[in-house]
Design a protein around this motif. Structure first.
Motif, PDB file in Angstrom:
ATOM      1  N   GLU A   1      -4.790 -10.776 -15.306  1.00  0.00           N
ATOM      2  CA  GLU A   1      -5.750  -9.750 -15.735  1.00  0.00           C
ATOM      3  C   GLU A   1      -5.097  -8.788 -16.733  1.00  0.00           C
ATOM      4  OE1 GLU A   1      -9.285  -8.046 -16.183  1.00  0.00           O
ATOM      5  OE2 GLU A   1      -8.961  -9.744 -14.853  1.00  0.00           O
ATOM      6  N   THR A   2      -3.852  -8.406 -16.480  1.00  0.00           N
ATOM      7  CA  THR A   2      -3.125  -7.514 -17.382  1.00  0.00           C
ATOM      8  C   THR A   2      -2.927  -8.172 -18.745  1.00  0.00           C
ATOM      9  OG1 THR A   2      -1.963  -6.594 -15.480  1.00  0.00           O
ATOM     10  CG2 THR A   2      -1.024  -6.136 -17.628  1.00  0.00           C
ATOM     11  N   ILE A   3      -2.573  -9.448 -18.750  1.00  0.00           N
ATOM     12  CA  ILE A   3      -2.363 -10.173 -20.006  1.00  0.00           C
ATOM     13  C   ILE A   3      -3.675 -10.266 -20.787  1.00  0.00           C
ATOM     14  CG2 ILE A   3      -1.794 -12.429 -20.991  1.00  0.00           C
ATOM     15  CD1 ILE A   3       0.244 -12.725 -18.667  1.00  0.00           C
ATOM     16  N   LYS A   4      -4.782 -10.541 -20.099  1.00  0.00           N
ATOM     17  CA  LYS A   4      -6.086 -10.617 -20.764  1.00  0.00           C
ATOM     18  C   LYS A   4      -6.454  -9.280 -21.395  1.00  0.00           C
ATOM     19  CE  LYS A   4      -8.126 -14.133 -17.782  1.00  0.00           C
ATOM     20  NZ  LYS A   4      -9.120 -14.377 -16.732  1.00  0.00           N
ATOM     21  N   ARG A   5      -6.210  -8.203 -20.676  1.00  0.00           N
ATOM     22  CA  ARG A   5      -6.536  -6.872 -21.173  1.00  0.00           C
ATOM     23  C   ARG A   5      -5.710  -6.545 -22.420  1.00  0.00           C
ATOM     24  NH1 ARG A   5      -4.750  -3.278 -17.366  1.00  0.00           N
ATOM     25  NH2 ARG A   5      -5.892  -4.448 -15.812  1.00  0.00           N
ATOM     26  N   LYS A   6      -4.416  -6.887 -22.400  1.00  0.00           N
ATOM     27  CA  LYS A   6      -3.558  -6.629 -23.556  1.00  0.00           C
ATOM     28  C   LYS A   6      -4.014  -7.429 -24.769  1.00  0.00           C
ATOM     29  CE  LYS A   6       0.731  -5.320 -21.258  1.00  0.00           C
ATOM     30  NZ  LYS A   6       2.123  -5.707 -20.993  1.00  0.00           N
ATOM     31  N   ASP A   7      -4.390  -8.699 -24.550  1.00  0.00           N
ATOM     32  CA  ASP A   7      -4.877  -9.524 -25.655  1.00  0.00           C
ATOM     33  C   ASP A   7      -6.157  -8.948 -26.253  1.00  0.00           C
ATOM     34  OD1 ASP A   7      -2.795 -11.296 -25.494  1.00  0.00           O
ATOM     35  OD2 ASP A   7      -3.863 -12.759 -24.245  1.00  0.00           O
ATOM     36  N   ALA A   8      -7.072  -8.506 -25.404  1.00  0.00           N
ATOM     37  CA  ALA A   8      -8.316  -7.910 -25.889  1.00  0.00           C
ATOM     38  C   ALA A   8      -8.036  -6.644 -26.695  1.00  0.00           C
ATOM     39  CB  ALA A   8      -9.243  -7.595 -24.711  1.00  0.00           C
ATOM     40  N   ASP A   9      -7.116  -5.813 -26.209  1.00  0.00           N
ATOM     41  CA  ASP A   9      -6.753  -4.592 -26.942  1.00  0.00           C
ATOM     42  C   ASP A   9      -6.154  -4.926 -28.310  1.00  0.00           C
ATOM     43  OD1 ASP A   9      -7.657  -3.052 -24.873  1.00  0.00           O
ATOM     44  OD2 ASP A   9      -5.651  -2.672 -24.010  1.00  0.00           O
ATOM     45  N   ARG A  10      -5.312  -5.966 -28.367  1.00  0.00           N
ATOM     46  CA  ARG A  10      -4.714  -6.375 -29.643  1.00  0.00           C
ATOM     47  C   ARG A  10      -5.783  -6.839 -30.628  1.00  0.00           C
ATOM     48  NH1 ARG A  10      -0.836  -9.950 -27.038  1.00  0.00           N
ATOM     49  NH2 ARG A  10       0.611  -8.538 -26.066  1.00  0.00           N
TER      50      ARG A  10
END
Length: 147
Positions: free
Chosen positions: A129-138
């Motif tokens: 979930e953390t990785i998905k959130r970081k990718d979306a922010d990028r």
């Protein structure tokens, strides 16, 4: 404040809840070595022994010009915290799922300090979930940058 060592894996593996600033009990040549940046906290952890907090497995490479090269680079080092902070940390760690992690080592006013965080372990799905959130922010940042 000059950051000497950073534990990036801690943010990935744990939810960091409370952070504390602690001094570290060091020997003379260890101080010089740490100021040169020859310290590793990747595999280190904090534990309690007889009411005091200690850092285990923190690797400090011996100083080159030191006369005393017999000091163990991964010896146990005492953390310097207030008694109230130690009692609070011990109480939280006794609960399931909590641990104490070193997040960074830095230089503040000529003294070497450690940032210690009370952390709760992440599950595999939390990490995803953390990785998905970081990718979306990028992706959002890139889209805004292009306009």
């Amino acid at each position: 404040m000059k950051v000497i060592a950073n534990n990036k894996k801690a943010k990935h593996d744990y939810f960091l809840e409370e952070k504390y600033e602690a001094g570290i009990e060091l020997k003379g040549n260890e101080v010089k070595s740490i100021k040169e940046g020859k310290v590793s906290i990747k595999e280190s952890h904090v534990g309690e022994y007889k009411g005091e907090m200690y850092i285990y497995n923190m690797n400090v490479t011996p100083y080159k010009q030191s006369y005393d090269k017999n000091i163990d680079p991964i010896r146990t080092r005492k953390l310097l915290l207030h008694k109230k902070e130690i009692n609070k940390l011990i109480g939280k760690v006794s609960q399931a799922g909590y641990t104490i992690v070193i997040t960074k080592i830095y230089l503040k006013d000529g003294l070497i300090k450690a940032e210690v965080a009370l952390a709760k372990g992440k599950k595999v799905f939390d990490k995803r979930e953390t990785i998905k959130r970081k990718d979306a922010d990028r992706k959002i940042e890139r889209a805004l940058k292009n306009y």
